[in-house]
Scaffold this active site. Sequence first.
Site, PDB file in Angstrom:
ATOM      1  N   ASP A  29      59.201 -22.696 -76.946  1.00 58.25           N
ATOM      2  CA  ASP A  29      58.025 -23.486 -77.726  1.00 58.25           C
ATOM      3  C   ASP A  29      58.617 -23.589 -79.156  1.00 58.25           C
ATOM      4  OD1 ASP A  29      56.725 -23.025 -75.539  1.00 58.25           O
ATOM      5  OD2 ASP A  29      55.494 -21.413 -76.157  1.00 58.25           O
TER       6      ASP A  29
ATOM      7  N   ASP B  96      57.084 -23.107 -82.042  1.00 57.42           N
ATOM      8  CA  ASP B  96      56.797 -22.198 -82.886  1.00 57.42           C
ATOM      9  C   ASP B  96      57.349 -20.772 -82.814  1.00 57.42           C
ATOM     10  OD1 ASP B  96      55.188 -21.472 -80.848  1.00 57.42           O
ATOM     11  OD2 ASP B  96      53.427 -22.041 -81.412  1.00 57.42           O
TER      12      ASP B  96
ATOM     13  N   TRP C 105      46.391 -25.970 -71.411  1.00 57.86           N
ATOM     14  CA  TRP C 105      46.983 -24.555 -71.831  1.00 57.86           C
ATOM     15  C   TRP C 105      46.720 -23.510 -70.799  1.00 57.86           C
ATOM     16  CZ3 TRP C 105      45.515 -19.719 -72.118  1.00 57.86           C
ATOM     17  CH2 TRP C 105      46.285 -18.595 -72.914  1.00 57.86           C
TER      18      TRP C 105
ATOM     19  N   GLU D 234      51.039 -22.152 -66.648  1.00 61.87           N
ATOM     20  CA  GLU D 234      52.180 -22.769 -65.951  1.00 61.87           C
ATOM     21  C   GLU D 234      53.456 -21.553 -66.122  1.00 61.87           C
ATOM     22  OE1 GLU D 234      51.300 -23.227 -69.133  1.00 61.87           O
ATOM     23  OE2 GLU D 234      53.519 -22.617 -70.176  1.00 61.87           O
ATOM     24  N   ASP D 235      53.568 -20.771 -67.076  1.00 64.96           N
ATOM     25  CA  ASP D 235      54.587 -19.790 -67.193  1.00 64.96           C
ATOM     26  C   ASP D 235      54.433 -18.731 -66.172  1.00 64.96           C
ATOM     27  OD1 ASP D 235      51.971 -19.140 -68.556  1.00 64.96           O
ATOM     28  OD2 ASP D 235      53.337 -18.252 -70.244  1.00 64.96           O
TER      29      ASP D 235
ATOM     30  N   MET E  42      55.963 -15.919 -84.472  1.00 64.94           N
ATOM     31  CA  MET E  42      55.549 -17.019 -84.053  1.00 64.94           C
ATOM     32  C   MET E  42      54.572 -17.657 -85.308  1.00 64.94           C
ATOM     33  SD  MET E  42      52.690 -18.104 -81.068  1.00 64.94           S
ATOM     34  CE  MET E  42      51.436 -18.631 -81.890  1.00 64.94           C
TER      35      MET E  42
ATOM     36  N   HIS F  16      49.067 -20.915 -86.109  1.00 63.35           N
ATOM     37  CA  HIS F  16      48.321 -22.336 -85.976  1.00 63.35           C
ATOM     38  C   HIS F  16      46.989 -22.270 -85.088  1.00 63.35           C
ATOM     39  CE1 HIS F  16      49.538 -22.901 -81.608  1.00 63.35           C
ATOM     40  NE2 HIS F  16      50.834 -22.334 -82.313  1.00 63.35           N
TER      41      HIS F  16
ATOM     42  N   ARG G 285      44.314 -24.075 -82.191  1.00 66.77           N
ATOM     43  CA  ARG G 285      44.708 -24.545 -80.834  1.00 66.77           C
ATOM     44  C   ARG G 285      44.676 -25.976 -81.013  1.00 66.77           C
ATOM     45  NH1 ARG G 285      43.137 -22.695 -75.810  1.00 66.77           N
ATOM     46  NH2 ARG G 285      44.364 -20.928 -76.487  1.00 66.77           N
TER      47      ARG G 285
END
Length: 364
Positions: A215, A217, A277, A280-281, A307, A310, A312
């Site tokens: 990712d 971030d 969101w 998937e992981d 991280m 931020h 969404r």
Amino acid sequence: MSESVGFFTKACVVLVLLCGLHLIVALIFYLSESPLAKFRNYRHISFISDMVNSQTHGELGQADNETLDVAVYKRIYNNETVIIGDVEKPAEVLESCPETSPLLVGQLRVEFSTPVDFNLVRQGNKHLTMGGRYTPTKCVALQKVAIIIPYRNREEHLKYWLYYLHPILKRQLLDYGIYIIEQDGENTFNRAKLLNVGYAEALKEYDYDCFIFSDVDIIPMDDRNTYGCSSQPRHLSVSMDKFGFRLPYKQYFGGVSAMSKKQYEKINGFPNNYWGWGGEDDDIFNRLSIRGMRISRPSAEIGKCKMIRHGRDRKNEENPQRFNRNAHTRQTINTDGIRSLKYKVVNIEKDLLYTKIRVDIGKP
Ligand code: BGN
């Protein structure tokens, strides 16, 4: 008369014997030379001819400066002193990089209060070549690593990521390239499909054998957390500040993960149909365990990450279908993945710091 003929015959016999002796001595010398010695002589001759060539072209550079390259060269060729000049040293002279890089410093200070600027990051990373590529110069990297970042509208985060990661990856002595895979258009975000695209596109450029899926971030807080692959798929973001510096759950495989080409192919890559969101992981985790693999991880101390905070993202709302999809990985693993991936490349941008590939991946 017969006397002179006898003398002539004797002289001939002596000459033949001397020739034979010469032949035997030459043969003994030839056979007693080791292959390395022969190779050394060959190299020597070839370097001399290189020097002659470059001298005749007036190009001979600084001779014999004691860089690490020269030192390694000398050792391998039995300390023979040769003038190297600008002659390119043969690739086989470099040794493999060490398993643990001696350049690592351990824990790092990571903070996001001071804004960073692309140009400053470029200036600080002059060792890179276009496309965000780096190869160690003093040794041969153990892994060829493509780092894939799914992306859309996160320029501020990308700047921090590049600012922190390039120096770390260099110290880790990796032969690496950075691939930012940007989803084109305004449709719902699809992280896993973008990761599949990154895998396919990176392989078109170079023979990568290891893939990091990160990712944009997440920044590691310790450079001992190697962005490389192991004998099992590896999860790298194991203790994130967001989760109180521990795993949110044992099967968690999100954030930053590493897979060799072989491991990735074994699971048919990632699912292409997780829009929005979440989940998937977990599907990727299911795939790995269905194919009999286990997750390896660094310790909680080495695996610390920060991280960037931020809200969404727009068009990345929670995917309500994720629970159902997750329950059916066994049915979808063979039909949905890298082997059925379809997309269109819209644009490829080569920056010193990265290769950014904008892609149309369709919509849900
Ligand atoms: C989990 C999400 C992950 C996410 C982590 C951390 C799901 C499960 C769907 C079956 N998984 O809850 O995708 O990475 O939180 O935020 O929603």
